[in-house]
Design a protein around this motif. Structure first.
Motif, PDB file in Angstrom:
ATOM      1  N   UNK A   1     -15.903   2.629  36.148  1.00  0.00           N
ATOM      2  CA  UNK A   1     -14.605   2.980  35.560  1.00  0.00           C
ATOM      3  C   UNK A   1     -14.810   3.843  34.316  1.00  0.00           C
TER       4      UNK A   1
ATOM      5  N   UNK B   1     -15.965  -7.331  34.355  1.00  0.00           N
ATOM      6  CA  UNK B   1     -15.860  -7.324  35.815  1.00  0.00           C
ATOM      7  C   UNK B   1     -14.667  -6.498  36.299  1.00  0.00           C
ATOM      8  N   UNK B   2     -14.109  -5.669  35.399  1.00  0.00           N
ATOM      9  CA  UNK B   2     -13.000  -4.771  35.733  1.00  0.00           C
ATOM     10  C   UNK B   2     -11.805  -5.519  36.304  1.00  0.00           C
TER      11      UNK B   2
ATOM     12  N   UNK C   1     -18.359  -2.140  38.802  1.00  0.00           N
ATOM     13  CA  UNK C   1     -16.999  -1.597  38.685  1.00  0.00           C
ATOM     14  C   UNK C   1     -16.678  -1.100  37.276  1.00  0.00           C
ATOM     15  N   UNK C   2     -17.078  -1.875  36.279  1.00  0.00           N
ATOM     16  CA  UNK C   2     -16.721  -1.485  34.907  1.00  0.00           C
ATOM     17  C   UNK C   2     -17.470  -0.227  34.455  1.00  0.00           C
ATOM     18  N   UNK C   3     -18.802  -0.188  34.616  1.00  0.00           N
ATOM     19  CA  UNK C   3     -19.488   1.072  34.265  1.00  0.00           C
ATOM     20  C   UNK C   3     -18.950   2.265  35.057  1.00  0.00           C
TER      21      UNK C   3
ATOM     22  N   UNK D   1     -20.324  -5.945  39.745  1.00  0.00           N
ATOM     23  CA  UNK D   1     -21.048  -5.676  38.498  1.00  0.00           C
ATOM     24  C   UNK D   1     -21.011  -4.196  38.141  1.00  0.00           C
TER      25      UNK D   1
ATOM     26  N   UNK E   1     -24.609  -8.061  33.827  1.00  0.00           N
ATOM     27  CA  UNK E   1     -23.450  -8.933  33.622  1.00  0.00           C
ATOM     28  C   UNK E   1     -23.836 -10.334  33.142  1.00  0.00           C
TER      29      UNK E   1
END
Lengths: 355, 355
Positions: free
Chosen positions: B210, A106-107, B206-208, B204, A193
């Motif tokens: 990044x 979830x960064x 944010x990580x991809x 959901x 997720x």
């Protein structure tokens, strides 16, 4: 005003305790909280010093990212009362590891064990009287993290708050659980997720669950979203199927939560000489097993209920009732697991940790 | 203390305005808020009387369901300044309809138009001076709803808060946008919540995102989670492809947001005699079109940026650069749409609504 603070944690004690106002025999799950909470803020790239202080509402900006973009994760754990007022945790490192996996997905920043585990032990020591003796009595633990940075732009927050709140609980009994197998709605996407304990995974289930409840079912067995042919989870729990004398449960994946209860039951079952096959069970297999009588049990596994036996399931309009089993594997495993958790049986696995 | 209240809305004015402290030429998107906010609580099965009051943080319980289960939805809208200090909204009923569709999917109460639209008009009338004249200047509007009921049990809340906050914005320019086509991660599941403007859908990503940014790409073009063969959305925007002289965009679905900008661009393009084909574009088609030169444009469409042209994309390690197009369809449509929004061109569609 900081009292009894350690080097690592500030402590501000509540002036008086609410404990005598609580009816411990009539607790509604997750609705009563103890006197204190742990709060630890992340800002400017660093975790600040945690504080344990009286449980109370806090101020937050209307533009906080948790409200708009859902950056929020949690864990569910329990504390148990042993002999001589001792308090025990069950595999807390597993929750820390999973919490930080959720954080990465979830960064969000990872929480160090010095805050998560040591903070947990410190607040549990303070709230020791809230952990009641007796099988079924627990103090439910909810560590969680939310994005508190402000701004309505869809980017990760730079500010976060990690908190631990505690709620006394009786054993969680959900009544007879009939389930419906998901044919349309889904819990998780491939590459999504589903494996994270992210807040958004739970509210996404509320509407399908409401529809199921309107039809007389308490829960949904989730299937894979692409084909709806593989059985994956039961509501917010992992799910086990017993066909003849083998237990089946899906392997963990991006779509399936790596449950601590799930993996503990697998280890326990193996120790007891029960066949365990960790593989996806197909809906078709389940129907065939229900029809030929080889399907003996279905049960959910999770922290709140430990084990939740399912009495029947519906699929494509047909209801399949499970046989009533004396001495079910579900109940055997629940009994063995809870006895370890309450220090009533030897913990050969080294799962229990004293506070 | 309630001043100038209507029958339907309580109004408490700020003692002084922050407006003179704001540098309207140097606004960071979504980070500055006006003097007031609208707040309306839902409890005991009913919406209470809304109040417009000074923008400020508010108190919330640590166990509020929004933090743990992610019940949170929002809309993104803009207000525009016309002649004679007039203030205009763009298709606000579409946002109301979508907001309530999101509410149903997330098991939250629907918000009546008398609160959403009338509340919006009332607060915009009060904040009229925050809507600045000139193409590109807008007041970004963020209506949202969160579950404020307490309790750490995964069930829908019984208490909610609907709010409107307002943030002045300059035109949203994201620089040169290179995108990467999703080969592993996904935005939405079949039978999931992708069509809802639910908070959890955003974090959901944010990580991809990044990971993409670390590789030098500003955005991700999302594909279907089951096969990663169909092109679905670009970051938090809908996506259009121009192959030869036809515009393609995916049909809305459970996985794809029904964007107001998307549907307005489709109507505008059709009026302009541009071929529009609403169907899924396959990754293979895109690659083939990029190779044979028939791929002319890719652009995202959404409220914040209106239209966001993409200069190139990467797929399976190969980067495909788009041709530089004079008088692109993206820019033609953006120009026509924004002129309608700012009342600089005739609104033959009846899309604009005066406050």
């Amino acid at each position: 005003m900081s009292l009894n603070s350690t080097n690592e944690i500030d402590i501000v004690k509540a002036i008086s305790s609410k404990i005598n106002d609580v009816d411990f025999e009539n607790l509604s799950f997750g609705s009563t909280f103890t006197d204190h909470m742990l709060v630890c803020d992340f800002k400017e790239g660093h975790w600040q010093k945690p504080i344990i202080k009286p449980y109370e509402p806090f101020m937050i900006d209307p533009s906080a990212k948790v409200f708009h973009y859902g950056q929020a994760i949690f864990e569910g754990m329990k504390a148990y009362k042993g002999e001589n007022n001792s308090v025990w945790l069950f595999r807390p490192e597993e929750n820390l590891i999973r919490f930080n996996k959720s954080a990465v997905r979830m960064a969000m920043p990872e929480v160090p064990g010095s805050i998560f585990i040591d903070g947990l032990k410190t607040i549990l020591d303070i709230e020791r009287d809230w952990v009641k003796k007796g099988l079924g009595n627990t103090l439910y633990i909810r560590p969680f993290m939310i994005a508190v940075g402000s701004g309505v732009i869809a980017q990760p927050s730079t500010q976060y708050r990690f908190m631990i709140i505690l709620s006394p609980a009786k054993s969680y009994y959900s009544g007879e659980v009939k389930v419906i197998i998901a044919e349309h709605y889904s819990r998780a996407a491939n590459g999504g997720i589903g494996a994270a304990k992210a807040a958004g995974n739970y509210s996404a289930q509320f509407y399908p669950q409401k529809l199921a409840q309107e039809k007389g079912f308490q829960q949904i067995i989730w299937t894979d979203d692409a084909t709806h042919t593989k059985l994956e989870e039961a509501g917010t729990m992992n799910v086990f199927f017993r066909i003849n004398d083998t237990l089946y449960t899906a392997p963990t994946s991006e779509r399936i939560l790596d449950g601590v209860t799930r993996k503990s039951l697998i280890d326990l079952a193996k120790r007891e000489g029960i066949n365990v096959d960790v593989r996806s069970v197909l809906v078709d297999e389940l129907i065939a097993a229900a029809k030929d009588g080889s399907l003996k049990e279905i049960f959910g596994a999770g922290t709140a209920a430990v084990v939740s036996p399912i009495v029947g399931f519906q699929y494509q309009g047909t209801y399949y009732e499970l046989p009533k089993i004396e001495n079910s594997i579900a109940m055997q495993l629940k009994d063995k697991l809870t006895k370890i958790q309450y220090k009533l049986a030897e913990d050969t696995f080294g799962w229990t940790v004293e506070v």
